[in-house]
Design a protein around this motif. Structure first.
Motif, PDB file in Angstrom:
ATOM      1  N   LEU A  75     -80.881   7.213 -68.760  1.00 34.95           N
ATOM      2  CA  LEU A  75     -79.805   7.404 -67.784  1.00 34.95           C
ATOM      3  C   LEU A  75     -78.685   6.416 -68.041  1.00 34.95           C
ATOM      4  O   LEU A  75     -78.939   5.278 -68.457  1.00 34.95           O
ATOM      5  CB  LEU A  75     -80.323   7.198 -66.359  1.00 34.95           C
ATOM      6  CG  LEU A  75     -81.295   8.214 -65.812  1.00 34.95           C
ATOM      7  CD1 LEU A  75     -81.779   7.766 -64.436  1.00 34.95           C
ATOM      8  CD2 LEU A  75     -80.660   9.583 -65.723  1.00 34.95           C
ATOM      9  N   PRO A  76     -77.448   6.821 -67.755  1.00 33.14           N
ATOM     10  CA  PRO A  76     -76.347   5.857 -67.824  1.00 33.14           C
ATOM     11  C   PRO A  76     -76.573   4.731 -66.812  1.00 33.14           C
ATOM     12  O   PRO A  76     -77.224   4.915 -65.780  1.00 33.14           O
ATOM     13  CB  PRO A  76     -75.115   6.677 -67.455  1.00 33.14           C
ATOM     14  CG  PRO A  76     -75.539   8.093 -67.391  1.00 33.14           C
ATOM     15  CD  PRO A  76     -77.027   8.145 -67.343  1.00 33.14           C
ATOM     16  N   GLU A  77     -76.003   3.579 -67.096  1.00 28.61           N
ATOM     17  CA  GLU A  77     -76.193   2.403 -66.244  1.00 28.61           C
ATOM     18  C   GLU A  77     -75.772   2.659 -64.797  1.00 28.61           C
ATOM     19  O   GLU A  77     -76.431   2.198 -63.863  1.00 28.61           O
ATOM     20  CB  GLU A  77     -75.404   1.230 -66.850  1.00 28.61           C
ATOM     21  CG  GLU A  77     -75.928  -0.131 -66.518  1.00 28.61           C
ATOM     22  CD  GLU A  77     -77.433  -0.337 -66.677  1.00 28.61           C
ATOM     23  OE1 GLU A  77     -78.027  -0.835 -65.709  1.00 28.61           O
ATOM     24  OE2 GLU A  77     -78.025  -0.007 -67.720  1.00 28.61           O
ATOM     25  N   THR A  78     -74.700   3.413 -64.591  1.00 28.01           N
ATOM     26  CA  THR A  78     -74.257   3.684 -63.216  1.00 28.01           C
ATOM     27  C   THR A  78     -75.300   4.496 -62.455  1.00 28.01           C
ATOM     28  O   THR A  78     -75.549   4.245 -61.280  1.00 28.01           O
ATOM     29  CB  THR A  78     -72.907   4.429 -63.197  1.00 28.01           C
ATOM     30  OG1 THR A  78     -73.026   5.613 -63.980  1.00 28.01           O
ATOM     31  CG2 THR A  78     -71.785   3.559 -63.717  1.00 28.01           C
ATOM     32  N   ARG A  82     -77.643   3.401 -59.092  1.00 25.93           N
ATOM     33  CA  ARG A  82     -77.707   4.241 -57.888  1.00 25.93           C
ATOM     34  C   ARG A  82     -79.154   4.497 -57.475  1.00 25.93           C
ATOM     35  O   ARG A  82     -79.518   4.390 -56.305  1.00 25.93           O
ATOM     36  CB  ARG A  82     -76.980   5.551 -58.170  1.00 25.93           C
ATOM     37  CG  ARG A  82     -76.925   6.473 -56.999  1.00 25.93           C
ATOM     38  CD  ARG A  82     -76.068   7.664 -57.342  1.00 25.93           C
ATOM     39  NE  ARG A  82     -76.155   8.642 -56.295  1.00 25.93           N
ATOM     40  CZ  ARG A  82     -75.931   9.917 -56.467  1.00 25.93           C
ATOM     41  NH1 ARG A  82     -75.569  10.373 -57.642  1.00 25.93           N
ATOM     42  NH2 ARG A  82     -76.040  10.752 -55.468  1.00 25.93           N
ATOM     43  N   VAL A  83     -79.981   4.849 -58.449  1.00 26.69           N
ATOM     44  CA  VAL A  83     -81.389   5.135 -58.190  1.00 26.69           C
ATOM     45  C   VAL A  83     -82.115   3.850 -57.787  1.00 26.69           C
ATOM     46  O   VAL A  83     -82.901   3.838 -56.840  1.00 26.69           O
ATOM     47  CB  VAL A  83     -82.026   5.791 -59.433  1.00 26.69           C
ATOM     48  CG1 VAL A  83     -83.531   5.862 -59.317  1.00 26.69           C
ATOM     49  CG2 VAL A  83     -81.434   7.187 -59.668  1.00 26.69           C
TER      50      VAL A  83
END
Length: 188
Positions: A75-78, A82-83
């Protein structure tokens, strides 16, 4: 039966999972059924116990993100931030599954439902195993989930290989499910 299982009971639960068994265990809100997500026949047996169609997919729970990584696309860092704000805790996320993630886990979806649990017993169990486990409520599809060892035994008898005793977490409802791609809440 004690609300605090012994190390022997935790290790027995882990042995059953490694051997292809299906166990029941306390989660944040209800008792869950679990097994080794890589064991197709264990997952098939769990789905048969619940009378749940495989097309729906299943949830994996873990004690840390590394235990989920083999099943997911990076997953992208952003997105990770969020997760991560909701974990550990009672929020399950639908995340893009790895290309080799088996369909017996994803069902008809290209995502996999995953959660880092806040329940201390389940975290210990995942740590003993060194991996995530399948987590679905201990009930037949469409029926009320079990909230005690007695209810698990009344519903499933000896068809569940082992029941890990313990107290439920403080949640009153099963985990909320959120879709990362759309941002929508699937189950509140």
């Amino acid at each position: 039966m004690s609300c605090f299982p012994s190390q022997w009971q935790l290790h027995t639960a882990a042995r059953w999972i490694r051997a292809g068994g299906v166990i029941a265990y306390p989660t944040e809100a209800v008792f869950g059924l679990g097994c080794n997500p890589a064991d197709r026949s264990a997952v098939a047996r769990l789905l048969a116990l619940k009378d749940r169609p495989y097309e729906k997919g299943l949830i994996l729970i873990a004690s840390n993100r590394a235990q989920l990584e083999p099943w997911l696309q990076p997953l992208p860092e952003t997105a990770l931030r969020r997760v991560a704000k909701t974990w550990p805790g009672p929020t399950t996320w639908l995340l893009p599954s790895a290309p080799d993630c088996p369909s017996w886990l994803t069902g008809q979806h290209d995502t996999l439902a995953v959660r880092i649990t806040a329940h201390p017993l389940v975290r210990q169990l995942c740590d003993i195993l060194g991996s995530a486990i399948v987590s679905t409520s201990a009930n037949r599809s469409g029926q009320r989930p079990a909230r005690s060892v007695l209810e698990v035994r009344l519903r499933f008898g000896t068809r569940v290989d082992f029941v890990l005793p313990g107290a439920l977490g403080a949640e009153r409802r099963p985990s909320r499910i959120r879709d990362l791609a759309s941002g929508k809440t699937i189950r509140e």
